[in-house]
Write an enzyme that holds these catalytic residues in place. Structure first.
Site, PDB file in Angstrom:
ATOM      1  N   TYR A   4       8.753 -11.013  -3.006  1.00  0.00           N
ATOM      2  CA  TYR A   4       9.167 -11.202  -4.205  1.00  0.00           C
ATOM      3  C   TYR A   4       9.279 -12.535  -5.017  1.00  0.00           C
ATOM      4  CZ  TYR A   4      10.812  -6.311  -4.019  1.00  0.00           C
ATOM      5  OH  TYR A   4      11.179  -5.229  -3.846  1.00  0.00           O
ATOM      6  N   ASP A  61      11.487   1.026   9.747  1.00  0.00           N
ATOM      7  CA  ASP A  61      11.020   2.693   9.578  1.00  0.00           C
ATOM      8  C   ASP A  61      11.858   3.539  10.329  1.00  0.00           C
ATOM      9  OD1 ASP A  61       9.868   1.049  11.538  1.00  0.00           O
ATOM     10  OD2 ASP A  61       8.248   2.308  12.101  1.00  0.00           O
ATOM     11  N   ASP A 100      14.915  -2.992  -1.177  1.00  0.00           N
ATOM     12  CA  ASP A 100      14.665  -2.363  -2.224  1.00  0.00           C
ATOM     13  C   ASP A 100      14.389  -0.842  -2.086  1.00  0.00           C
ATOM     14  OD1 ASP A 100      13.885  -1.903  -4.678  1.00  0.00           O
ATOM     15  OD2 ASP A 100      12.006  -3.092  -4.727  1.00  0.00           O
TER      16      ASP A 100
END
Ligand code: NAD
Length: 424
Positions: free
Chosen positions: A150, A285, A309
């Site tokens: 980001y 994951d 996010d």
């Protein structure tokens, strides 16, 4: 008299009886949901404290309203107000298209170095959910808010910078990789300081709230020197700064290597029975599976910006969607905090008085908790829960519930206020 919130010498927030709190009303559905929410806030403060305490809301401009009135999307005096008054709240803002500021939210976070993005995910009975047991979800996510991809170090495939960076990697760093023609590049940034201050905040929170564990969510098996380093620094901060208050899976691994698995298990059992905070880690994951399969194993989450996010939206979907997902951006060192609804401006629904104000209302609940006005937070939370349980809801929930009563945004706020007394 209305006064500023300040930071005491010991680093704690000093909140006057009549604190001045700046707010940005927001674009699109912002005005509808803000007007509903602020009535709930004021009524709850009055219910809790009578005339003794009251918030002096101070409007500051950003987004379309600011642009129309001042020619700037984010006027300097708005940032100055948040800096000066420490704690504020905002509605959703349009992302300006075409140059200048990339995102107003990111600009605000950057200006005040709000390094924690805090996202609670908890299910309120009756809220429509796609899973069988949404009540098992009760997680507080600490998402790092200033680093990772980001930061915005990105070069387009056809740019000179991308070609030069490829040459540098190839020639100076002797990278053994054949770049294909037309390759874009991005750089992932993760620092020890950025990681440690985020994890420190998550552990402090977990200890104060007597939570059972902090899970470090990372993808360090692939990105060893960014996400892997995040995990290692997280364990380091836990062991070096919190000592006997925590038990880490890192310690478990060490004991296992030195004394065998049985000893390590024994050690962990003693720690759990002794009420220590467990610090564990899970690969991102796998974590996305676990929130569906075993959500009760997770309480406080500390993770990097991009994982955070994904994870916070996935969890928000489980507990009712973005209409009810609050958030906060906080710097625990300076005390600066901006609370916000996590959804966008939903421009098609602007001025329809139909959207769900719960996200901004629950952001307010977080704000009151941050101020230490816990009575207000609990009055609002209980009344909101009651309102949802009785199926008197806005369109987003109404569409997913049987036998519900459809309310406008403003009427939903009235219903919450009328439920204040009924929840005692
Ligand atoms: P959005 O969140 O505004 O809307 C997507 C859909 O979600 C809406 O069409 C609506 O069906 C639903 N929704 C959103 N808020 C709701 C609420 N309170 N109650 C019920 N349903 C709700 O996302 P978008 O359409 O991608 O973005 C629109 C604008 O908002 C863009 O300019 C975007 O950049 C901006 N945005 C701002 C923020 C922020 O300020 N924090 C966050 C996301 C997007």
């Amino acid at each position: 008299m209305a006064e500023k919130i300040s930071l005491g010498a010991d680093g704690s927030l000093q909140v006057p009886q009549h604190p001045i709190i700046p707010f940005i009303i927001g674009d699109g559905i912002g005005p509808d949901i803000w007007h509903a929410a602020v009535r709930v806030f004021d009524a709850a403060v009055s219910q809790a404290y009578g005339d003794e305490k009251k918030v002096a809301w101070k409007e500051v401009l950003a987004g379309e309203k600011a642009f129309n009135e001042t020619g700037s999307w984010l006027p300097d005096n708005t940032i100055d107000a948040f800096r000066e008054y420490l704690v504020g709240i905002k509605g959703p803002l349009t992302t300006p298209v075409g140059g200048g500021i990339r995102s107003l939210n990111v600009a605000l976070r950057k200006a005040l170095d709000l390094y924690v993005c805090l996202r609670p995910t908890k299910w309120y009975p009756g809220t429509p959910s796609p899973v069988k047991h949404p009540e098992y979800v009760d997680m507080m996510i600490f998402r790092e808010n200033t680093e990772d991809i980001y930061v915005g170090i990105e070069y387009a495939a056809d740019s000179e910078e991308s070609v030069r960076l490829q040459q540098f990697l190839d020639q100076d760093l002797k990278l053994d990789y054949d770049f294909r023609p037309n390759t874009g590049l991005g750089i992932k940034v993760v620092s020890e300081e950025g990681t440690k201050r985020l994890v420190r905040a998550a552990i402090n929170y977990a200890l104060a709230q007597k939570r059972s564990s902090v899970a470090i969510v990372h993808k360090g098996n692939i990105m060893k020197y960014t996400e892997g380093a995040f995990k290692n620094w997280a364990y380091e901060v836990a062991e070096q700064e919190f000592g006997e208050q925590v038990y880490t899976w890192g310690q478990w691994e060490k004991t296992k290597a030195e004394k065998g698995q049985e000893e390590a298990n024994k050690e962990q059992q003693i720690a759990e029975e002794g009420g220590k905070l467990i610090i564990k880690d899970v690969i991102a994951d796998n974590f996305l599976q676990q929130i569906l399969l075993a959500p009760r194993d997770y309480s406080v989450i500390a993770t990097l910006n991009l994982n955070g996010d994904y994870v916070s939206d996935a969890l928000a979907a489980i507990v009712g969607g973005i209409g009810i997902a609050p958030g906060a951006n906080i710097n625990y060192q300076t005390g600066h905090a901006i609370f916000e609804a996590t959804h966008g401006t939903a421009p098609r629904f602007a001025n329809t008085d139909t959207m769900n104000p719960s996200s901004v209302i629950l952001s307010g609940v977080m704000l009151f908790e941050y101020l230490g006005w816990h009575e207000v937070a609990s009055i609002i939370t209980q009344a909101l829960a009651k309102t949802i349980e009785e199926k008197t809801v806005t369109i987003d929930f109404y569409n997913q519930m049987d036998n519900a009563t459809l309310l406008k945004t403003s009427a939903f706020a009235d219903q919450i206020i009328s439920n204040f007394n009924r929840t005692k």
